[in-house]
Design an enzyme around this catalytic site. Structure first.
Site, PDB file in Angstrom:
ATOM      1  N   GLU A  31      -3.960 -11.598  -9.096  1.00 44.10           N
ATOM      2  CA  GLU A  31      -2.510 -11.449  -8.974  1.00 44.10           C
ATOM      3  C   GLU A  31      -1.906 -12.604  -8.191  1.00 44.10           C
ATOM      4  OE1 GLU A  31       0.926  -8.300  -7.559  1.00 44.10           O
ATOM      5  OE2 GLU A  31      -1.095  -8.048  -6.769  1.00 44.10           O
ATOM      6  N   ASP A  53      -6.729  -7.397  -8.164  1.00 45.75           N
ATOM      7  CA  ASP A  53      -5.524  -7.197  -7.360  1.00 45.75           C
ATOM      8  C   ASP A  53      -6.020  -7.027  -5.928  1.00 45.75           C
ATOM      9  OD1 ASP A  53      -3.184  -6.496  -6.082  1.00 45.75           O
ATOM     10  OD2 ASP A  53      -2.517  -5.135  -7.657  1.00 45.75           O
ATOM     11  N   ILE A  55      -4.554  -6.560  -3.023  1.00 52.92           N
ATOM     12  CA  ILE A  55      -3.962  -5.396  -2.348  1.00 52.92           C
ATOM     13  C   ILE A  55      -2.980  -4.767  -3.322  1.00 52.92           C
ATOM     14  CG2 ILE A  55      -2.628  -4.477  -0.421  1.00 52.92           C
ATOM     15  CD1 ILE A  55      -3.490  -6.796   1.277  1.00 52.92           C
ATOM     16  N   ASP A  56      -3.391  -3.685  -3.951  1.00 51.60           N
ATOM     17  CA  ASP A  56      -2.461  -2.934  -4.783  1.00 51.60           C
ATOM     18  C   ASP A  56      -1.772  -1.941  -3.858  1.00 51.60           C
ATOM     19  OD1 ASP A  56      -1.285  -2.325  -7.326  1.00 51.60           O
ATOM     20  OD2 ASP A  56      -2.342  -0.416  -7.230  1.00 51.60           O
ATOM     21  N   THR A  58       0.982  -3.398  -1.714  1.00 51.18           N
ATOM     22  CA  THR A  58       1.267  -4.274  -0.569  1.00 51.18           C
ATOM     23  C   THR A  58       2.397  -3.722   0.293  1.00 51.18           C
ATOM     24  OG1 THR A  58       0.507  -6.205  -1.809  1.00 51.18           O
ATOM     25  CG2 THR A  58       1.859  -6.630   0.122  1.00 51.18           C
ATOM     26  N   ASP A 187      -3.126  -4.600 -12.186  1.00 50.26           N
ATOM     27  CA  ASP A 187      -2.720  -3.288 -11.676  1.00 50.26           C
ATOM     28  C   ASP A 187      -3.559  -2.164 -12.277  1.00 50.26           C
ATOM     29  OD1 ASP A 187      -0.432  -4.219 -10.141  1.00 50.26           O
ATOM     30  OD2 ASP A 187       0.601  -4.504 -12.050  1.00 50.26           O
TER      31      ASP A 187
END
Length: 200
Positions: A31, A53, A55-56, A58, A187
């Site tokens: 990402e 990702d 940090i999905d 954030t 995601d």
């Protein structure tokens, strides 16, 4: 706007460095690296490709809300074959291997059978969705209208701020379904495989 922290960038850099060392012939989609070149559009090929990702959730991370995850998937021939989603705050590790089932911290998914013995219907469903980070009025209006339409048909609607973890809740049997528009492969890549391997 979509938040990006130094932690997002550091997690992606560290994960990809380790994977590149182990799998130098594989491709990588992250990402943060996609955002850095100004692209939300990526192209999968038939080659082995890691999708991350870092940090999905954030915004959750910034606010101390515990629905935060690192999500990583391995795609081969444009299909996810390995998926791992880890919530470091709750110490929950979801993992799936194509054809090998899915688990949470070593326990097979789903964790619970449906609440009702009757067949699941929209009227008895708990459904997850998200607003996402796009705050343009036309986008918010469209999503709000969609939530209103589905909200009339289901038992309840929940937003937790992480597409990856919402899919994990479907896999464990806590949510009955999840829908969101405007998501990217980082995601949902790992989460889709975890849901499939849990029987969803």
């Amino acid at each position: 706007a979509d938040l990006v922290t130094a932690t997002d960038k550091a997690v992606e850099a560290k994960a990809f460095a380790a994977l590149r060392s182990a799998y130098p012939d594989h491709a990588f989609i992250g990402e943060e690296s996609a955002s850095a070149i100004g692209s939300d559009t990526v192209t999968l090929t038939d080659n082995c490709t890691w999708v991350l990702d870092p940090i999905d959730g954030t915004t959750n991370f910034v606010h101390g809300f515990p629905m935060v995850a690192i999500s990583i998937a391995l795609f081969h021939h444009r299909e996810p074959v390995v998926g791992v989603i880890y919530n470091p705050i709750l110490d929950e590790m979801y993992a799936a291997l194509k054809g090998g089932g899915a688990e949470l911290n070593g326990t097979a998914l789903p964790l619970r059978p449906p609440v009702d013995a009757k067949p699941l219907t929209l009227a008895t469903s708990l459904v997850g969705t998200e607003f996402g980070s796009d705050r343009r009025p036309e986008c918010l209006d469209k999503k709000t209208a969609g939530m209103a339409r589905i909200g009339r048909l289901v038992r309840g609607v929940r937003c937790i701020g992480s597409c990856a973890l919402a899919l994990c809740l479907v896999a464990r049997g806590t949510l009955d379904a999840f829908w969101e528009s405007g998501v990217h492969i980082w995601d949902f890549g790992a989460g889709v495989l975890i849901v499939r391997e849990a029987g969803g």
